[in-house]
Scaffold this motif. Structure first.
Motif, PDB file in Angstrom:
ATOM      1  N   LYS A 470     -67.108 -64.568 -25.047  1.00  0.00           N
ATOM      2  CA  LYS A 470     -66.932 -63.926 -26.343  1.00  0.00           C
ATOM      3  C   LYS A 470     -68.064 -64.383 -27.245  1.00  0.00           C
ATOM      4  CE  LYS A 470     -63.624 -63.202 -30.104  1.00  0.00           C
ATOM      5  NZ  LYS A 470     -62.278 -63.542 -30.631  1.00  0.00           N
ATOM      6  N   LEU A 471     -68.815 -63.440 -27.757  1.00  0.00           N
ATOM      7  CA  LEU A 471     -69.930 -63.735 -28.652  1.00  0.00           C
ATOM      8  C   LEU A 471     -69.508 -63.424 -30.075  1.00  0.00           C
ATOM      9  CD1 LEU A 471     -72.917 -64.575 -27.920  1.00  0.00           C
ATOM     10  CD2 LEU A 471     -73.539 -62.238 -28.499  1.00  0.00           C
ATOM     11  N   ARG A 472     -69.707 -64.368 -30.983  1.00  0.00           N
ATOM     12  CA  ARG A 472     -69.396 -64.163 -32.398  1.00  0.00           C
ATOM     13  C   ARG A 472     -70.647 -64.430 -33.227  1.00  0.00           C
ATOM     14  NH1 ARG A 472     -65.819 -67.999 -34.374  1.00  0.00           N
ATOM     15  NH2 ARG A 472     -66.103 -69.360 -32.573  1.00  0.00           N
ATOM     16  N   ILE A 473     -71.052 -63.470 -34.027  1.00  0.00           N
ATOM     17  CA  ILE A 473     -72.209 -63.616 -34.900  1.00  0.00           C
ATOM     18  C   ILE A 473     -71.711 -63.732 -36.334  1.00  0.00           C
ATOM     19  CG2 ILE A 473     -74.349 -62.575 -35.716  1.00  0.00           C
ATOM     20  CD1 ILE A 473     -74.412 -61.022 -33.049  1.00  0.00           C
ATOM     21  N   ARG A 474     -72.009 -64.849 -36.969  1.00  0.00           N
ATOM     22  CA  ARG A 474     -71.595 -65.068 -38.358  1.00  0.00           C
ATOM     23  C   ARG A 474     -72.757 -64.694 -39.273  1.00  0.00           C
ATOM     24  NH1 ARG A 474     -70.716 -69.677 -42.272  1.00  0.00           N
ATOM     25  NH2 ARG A 474     -68.689 -69.256 -43.250  1.00  0.00           N
ATOM     26  N   TYR A 475     -72.464 -63.831 -40.246  1.00  0.00           N
ATOM     27  CA  TYR A 475     -73.535 -63.307 -41.096  1.00  0.00           C
ATOM     28  C   TYR A 475     -73.036 -63.156 -42.530  1.00  0.00           C
ATOM     29  CZ  TYR A 475     -71.087 -58.841 -40.507  1.00  0.00           C
ATOM     30  OH  TYR A 475     -70.142 -57.847 -40.498  1.00  0.00           O
ATOM     31  N   VAL A 476     -73.977 -63.008 -43.448  1.00  0.00           N
ATOM     32  CA  VAL A 476     -73.645 -62.758 -44.845  1.00  0.00           C
ATOM     33  C   VAL A 476     -73.417 -61.263 -45.015  1.00  0.00           C
ATOM     34  CG1 VAL A 476     -74.436 -62.894 -47.237  1.00  0.00           C
ATOM     35  CG2 VAL A 476     -75.014 -64.721 -45.626  1.00  0.00           C
ATOM     36  N   ASP A 477     -72.241 -60.914 -45.500  1.00  0.00           N
ATOM     37  CA  ASP A 477     -71.908 -59.497 -45.634  1.00  0.00           C
ATOM     38  C   ASP A 477     -72.910 -58.811 -46.561  1.00  0.00           C
ATOM     39  OD1 ASP A 477     -70.553 -57.195 -45.167  1.00  0.00           O
ATOM     40  OD2 ASP A 477     -68.922 -57.614 -46.570  1.00  0.00           O
ATOM     41  N   ALA A 478     -73.302 -57.609 -46.167  1.00  0.00           N
ATOM     42  CA  ALA A 478     -74.284 -56.864 -46.946  1.00  0.00           C
ATOM     43  C   ALA A 478     -73.984 -55.378 -46.839  1.00  0.00           C
ATOM     44  CB  ALA A 478     -75.691 -57.153 -46.437  1.00  0.00           C
ATOM     45  N   GLN A 479     -74.341 -54.633 -47.865  1.00  0.00           N
ATOM     46  CA  GLN A 479     -73.986 -53.219 -47.914  1.00  0.00           C
ATOM     47  C   GLN A 479     -74.954 -52.377 -47.095  1.00  0.00           C
ATOM     48  OE1 GLN A 479     -73.696 -51.729 -51.868  1.00  0.00           O
ATOM     49  NE2 GLN A 479     -72.481 -49.950 -51.283  1.00  0.00           N
ATOM     50  N   ARG A 480     -74.389 -51.580 -46.173  1.00  0.00           N
ATOM     51  CA  ARG A 480     -75.102 -50.549 -45.437  1.00  0.00           C
ATOM     52  C   ARG A 480     -76.333 -51.078 -44.691  1.00  0.00           C
ATOM     53  NH1 ARG A 480     -72.229 -46.304 -44.429  1.00  0.00           N
ATOM     54  NH2 ARG A 480     -74.125 -45.022 -44.290  1.00  0.00           N
ATOM     55  N   LEU A 481     -76.167 -52.160 -43.982  1.00  0.00           N
ATOM     56  CA  LEU A 481     -77.206 -52.654 -43.089  1.00  0.00           C
ATOM     57  C   LEU A 481     -76.714 -52.560 -41.654  1.00  0.00           C
ATOM     58  CD1 LEU A 481     -78.571 -55.842 -44.888  1.00  0.00           C
ATOM     59  CD2 LEU A 481     -79.485 -53.522 -44.954  1.00  0.00           C
ATOM     60  N   THR A 482     -77.639 -52.375 -40.729  1.00  0.00           N
ATOM     61  CA  THR A 482     -77.267 -52.289 -39.323  1.00  0.00           C
ATOM     62  C   THR A 482     -77.777 -53.503 -38.569  1.00  0.00           C
ATOM     63  OG1 THR A 482     -79.275 -51.079 -38.723  1.00  0.00           O
ATOM     64  CG2 THR A 482     -77.358 -49.771 -39.373  1.00  0.00           C
ATOM     65  N   MET A 483     -77.143 -53.793 -37.443  1.00  0.00           N
ATOM     66  CA  MET A 483     -77.572 -54.892 -36.594  1.00  0.00           C
ATOM     67  C   MET A 483     -77.244 -54.544 -35.152  1.00  0.00           C
ATOM     68  SD  MET A 483     -76.668 -58.960 -36.804  1.00  0.00           S
ATOM     69  CE  MET A 483     -74.892 -58.690 -36.914  1.00  0.00           C
ATOM     70  N   LYS A 484     -78.230 -54.641 -34.284  1.00  0.00           N
ATOM     71  CA  LYS A 484     -78.017 -54.425 -32.863  1.00  0.00           C
ATOM     72  C   LYS A 484     -78.212 -55.737 -32.123  1.00  0.00           C
ATOM     73  CE  LYS A 484     -79.177 -49.516 -32.742  1.00  0.00           C
ATOM     74  NZ  LYS A 484     -79.911 -48.446 -32.023  1.00  0.00           N
ATOM     75  N   VAL A 485     -77.512 -55.866 -31.002  1.00  0.00           N
ATOM     76  CA  VAL A 485     -77.553 -57.092 -30.215  1.00  0.00           C
ATOM     77  C   VAL A 485     -77.991 -56.746 -28.800  1.00  0.00           C
ATOM     78  CG1 VAL A 485     -76.269 -59.106 -29.417  1.00  0.00           C
ATOM     79  CG2 VAL A 485     -75.636 -58.000 -31.581  1.00  0.00           C
ATOM     80  N   MET A 486     -78.974 -57.467 -28.309  1.00  0.00           N
ATOM     81  CA  MET A 486     -79.466 -57.284 -26.951  1.00  0.00           C
ATOM     82  C   MET A 486     -79.281 -58.593 -26.194  1.00  0.00           C
ATOM     83  SD  MET A 486     -83.241 -55.936 -25.763  1.00  0.00           S
ATOM     84  CE  MET A 486     -83.022 -54.354 -26.586  1.00  0.00           C
ATOM     85  N   VAL A 487     -78.699 -58.540 -25.009  1.00  0.00           N
ATOM     86  CA  VAL A 487     -78.481 -59.720 -24.178  1.00  0.00           C
ATOM     87  C   VAL A 487     -79.248 -59.538 -22.878  1.00  0.00           C
ATOM     88  CG1 VAL A 487     -76.782 -61.157 -22.990  1.00  0.00           C
ATOM     89  CG2 VAL A 487     -76.214 -60.128 -25.201  1.00  0.00           C
ATOM     90  N   ASN A 488     -80.201 -60.437 -22.645  1.00  0.00           N
ATOM     91  CA  ASN A 488     -81.030 -60.383 -21.436  1.00  0.00           C
ATOM     92  C   ASN A 488     -81.660 -59.003 -21.228  1.00  0.00           C
ATOM     93  OD1 ASN A 488     -80.508 -63.082 -20.784  1.00  0.00           O
ATOM     94  ND2 ASN A 488     -78.643 -62.541 -19.673  1.00  0.00           N
ATOM     95  N   GLY A 489     -82.149 -58.433 -22.340  1.00  0.00           N
ATOM     96  CA  GLY A 489     -82.885 -57.177 -22.266  1.00  0.00           C
ATOM     97  C   GLY A 489     -82.046 -55.927 -22.296  1.00  0.00           C
ATOM     98  N   LYS A 490     -80.715 -56.049 -22.375  1.00  0.00           N
ATOM     99  CA  LYS A 490     -79.842 -54.889 -22.400  1.00  0.00           C
ATOM    100  C   LYS A 490     -79.029 -54.873 -23.689  1.00  0.00           C
ATOM    101  CE  LYS A 490     -79.326 -54.653 -17.352  1.00  0.00           C
ATOM    102  NZ  LYS A 490     -78.373 -54.652 -16.212  1.00  0.00           N
ATOM    103  N   GLU A 491     -78.946 -53.683 -24.311  1.00  0.00           N
ATOM    104  CA  GLU A 491     -78.191 -53.585 -25.549  1.00  0.00           C
ATOM    105  C   GLU A 491     -76.713 -53.835 -25.286  1.00  0.00           C
ATOM    106  OE1 GLU A 491     -77.273 -50.324 -29.026  1.00  0.00           O
ATOM    107  OE2 GLU A 491     -79.339 -50.497 -28.277  1.00  0.00           O
ATOM    108  N   ALA A 492     -76.101 -54.713 -26.089  1.00  0.00           N
ATOM    109  CA  ALA A 492     -74.722 -55.126 -25.848  1.00  0.00           C
ATOM    110  C   ALA A 492     -73.773 -54.761 -26.976  1.00  0.00           C
ATOM    111  CB  ALA A 492     -74.676 -56.647 -25.627  1.00  0.00           C
ATOM    112  N   TYR A 493     -74.327 -54.512 -28.200  1.00  0.00           N
ATOM    113  CA  TYR A 493     -73.418 -54.313 -29.337  1.00  0.00           C
ATOM    114  C   TYR A 493     -74.230 -53.736 -30.493  1.00  0.00           C
ATOM    115  CZ  TYR A 493     -69.878 -55.431 -32.908  1.00  0.00           C
ATOM    116  OH  TYR A 493     -68.953 -55.373 -33.910  1.00  0.00           O
TER     117      TYR A 493
END
Length: 549
Positions: A470-493
């Motif tokens: 289980k991967l959890r990314i903790r971030y500062v909430d912000a309006q209308r921003l996007t974030m993509k996650v890639m694990v070992n070269g493959k998009e995961a989230y």
């Protein structure tokens, strides 16, 4: 040192400066160690001065513990003739520079020299030395490279930026690349290169140089030492593979208190900075000399992995630094408890925060005393705990050996590699490290995203056996921003934030959670967004959910 031995040592530096990074840690040249003329003497140098410092290096036993360089900084310049050839200062070096380099080599040492990426040197600006005007490399790159390295025989060069920045405002990457290519072409033998731009210049520096300065010039006072440590505190991802963040020359023997000298040498060793003594070696007191010759401490700086320590934990105003030594993910780690405050500080560090478990022993490498590790059972802390009190402006540098190495579950954003980061101050929205109240380590990484060259990458997310996490990314909430996650070269989230109304000046943290598959060993997790910025990131949590691969 024979010419053959000197060329072999130089080859290691040269290879690391101009070739792609290698995997084998044992092939990485360590940070250079030696002496440099600038801190104490500025442009007031001479043939006899350089020779006496080389003699002292050998006589005091510094050569025996690894200090191998005698570096001549600004002040040797005389004039350029009609063909553009540089001539040494006739009074300071009446017999030229080749005889000085030869003398240094005769002592079994390496010889270093200095120039500027622009037309004028820093001595012309700050020391009113007229000989520095027109003495820089600008317009004479190949000509000076042939003279300094092929004809005079120098092995190292520090390349300043006063002439290129103050007078000409040249572009750093383009200018330094041109200089380094000229050196590679004309030197005739391997040369170790130091970029002196007084700020972290960017990840490109690693492709052309062995080391690069990350701060303005050091001074012999506590505030300067503290400032430089702060500048380098979150740059561990940019060092390694035989290339190093340079924290500037050592101010040992120039007025610091004993505890401050211990911080100075201790943190330069923990952070794998080049170690260039800046005092008059003939005036070193015994305690400062003993500190500079401490083999156990120097072994941390010269460790074959060449890693820079990172901040594993904050405790009040204090910092806990850690890094692997001897082998990656081994059972022995170097640890420093650093107290920059004006009063003493007591540390209580769970060994689990250092990725260690089981029975362990800790040794203070400065005092050579054993450090207490206790077993604590309480609601707040459970397990083996390192306890120590560190005086004001003090440090305790240790090696800790444990029975077990455990995988981390938290990866701070400030440990990550940021390919778009630099500290030049030229970018409107600079990628960087922002102090944020409530973040796990006190720091968030901000202004990542907008294109695929501006990402945040954890390169060493560890899994012993692989499997589902289980991967959890903790971030500062912000309006209308996007974030993509890639694990070992493959998009995961993929995530799109939608901030709710919150009180003014309030910082709201959120988590994005999802499952991923990791392979055994190191894994790469990358955060990015090709079109917008991503939210400011605090940390990454990795929790095992399924046993086995």
């Amino acid at each position: 040192m024979t010419a053959k031995q000197r060329n072999f040592i130089g080859f290691l530096f040269f290879s690391l400066s101009v070739l792609p990074c290698r995997v084998e840690a044992q092939q990485f040249a360590p940070p250079i160690m030696g002496w440099s003329s600038w801190n104490t003497f500025h442009v007031n140098i001479s043939d006899s001065l350089i020779r006496t410092q080389a003699d002292a290096m050998v006589r005091l036993g510094l050569k025996d513990v690894g200090y191998t360089h005698i570096n001549i900084d600004d002040g040797f310049f005389g004039w350029r003739d009609a063909s553009g050839e540089m001539h040494p200062h006739p009074q300071r070096f009446p017999n030229g520079l080749k005889v000085v380099a030869d003398y240094i080599h005769s002592k079994g040492l390496m010889a270093g020299i200095y120039s500027d990426a622009g037309a004028n040197t820093c001595g012309s600006k700050y020391d009113a030395d007229d000989h520095g005007f027109g003495a820089g490399l600008y317009g004479h790159e190949e000509q000076d490279a042939r003279l300094y390295f092929r004809d005079w025989g120098f092995d190292f060069i520090k390349i300043d930026y006063c002439g290129a920045g103050t007078w000409l405002d040249l572009e750093e990457q383009k200018r330094y690349t041109a200089v380094c290519e000229a050196i590679k072409k004309e030197a005739g033998h391997p040369v170790s290169i130091n970029i002196c731009r007084w700020a972290f210049p960017g990840v490109w520096a690693k492709n052309i140089a062995t080391s690069w300065r990350i701060s303005r010039d050091i001074l012999p006072n506590w505030s300067s030492i503290k400032y430089i440590i702060e500048k380098n505190m979150y740059l561990s991802a940019f060092a390694g593979d035989g290339h190093y963040n340079d924290m500037d020359m050592l101010e040992i023997g120039r007025g610091l208190k004993p505890s401050e000298e211990e911080v100075h040498v201790g943190m330069w060793c923990m952070m794998s900075s080049p170690m260039l003594i800046g005092c008059d070696l003939n005036k070193l007191n015994e305690s400062s000399l003993a500190l500079l010759k401490n083999r156990e401490l120097l072994a941390i700086n010269q460790d074959r992995l060449g890693l820079q320590a990172y901040v594993a934990l904050r405790q009040g105003p204090g910092y806990v630094f850690v890094k692997d030594i001897k082998e990656r993910r081994g059972l022995t780690r170097a640890v420093a408890l650093y107290n920059p405050a004006d009063t003493a500080l007591s540390f209580e560090v769970p060994l689990s925060e250092l990725e260690l478990a089981g029975k362990a022993k800790a040794k203070d490498v400065i005092s050579h005393a054993e450090v207490k590790i206790e077993t604590v059972k309480s609601p707040a802390m459970n397990g083996n705990v390192l306890k120590a009190t560190v005086p004001a402006h003090g440090i305790k540098v240790m090696t800790i050996e444990a029975k077990q190495r455990i995988a981390p579950t938290r990866y701070e954003a400030e440990w990550a590699y940021l390919p778009a980061y630099n500290d030049l101050g030229k970018r409107k929205l600079p990628v960087g490290f922002t102090k944020v109240k409530g973040s796990s380590g006190g720091i968030c990484v901000s202004n990542v995203g907008g294109d695929m060259d501006n990402t945040l990458v954890w390169k060493h997310v560890w899994s012993e056996q692989g499997g589902t996490y289980k991967l959890r990314i903790r971030y500062v909430d912000a309006q209308r921003l996007t974030m993509k996650v890639m694990v070992n070269g493959k998009e995961a989230y993929a995530l799109q934030t939608s901030q709710q109304a919150i009180a003014k000046n309030q910082i709201d943290f959120k988590e994005a959670a999802f499952e991923i598959n990791l392979k055994p060993g190191d894994n790469e997790v990358k955060l990015y967004s090709p079109l917008t910025l991503i939210p400011a990131v605090d940390c990454l949590y990795v929790d095992k959910t399924v046993t086995g691969k």
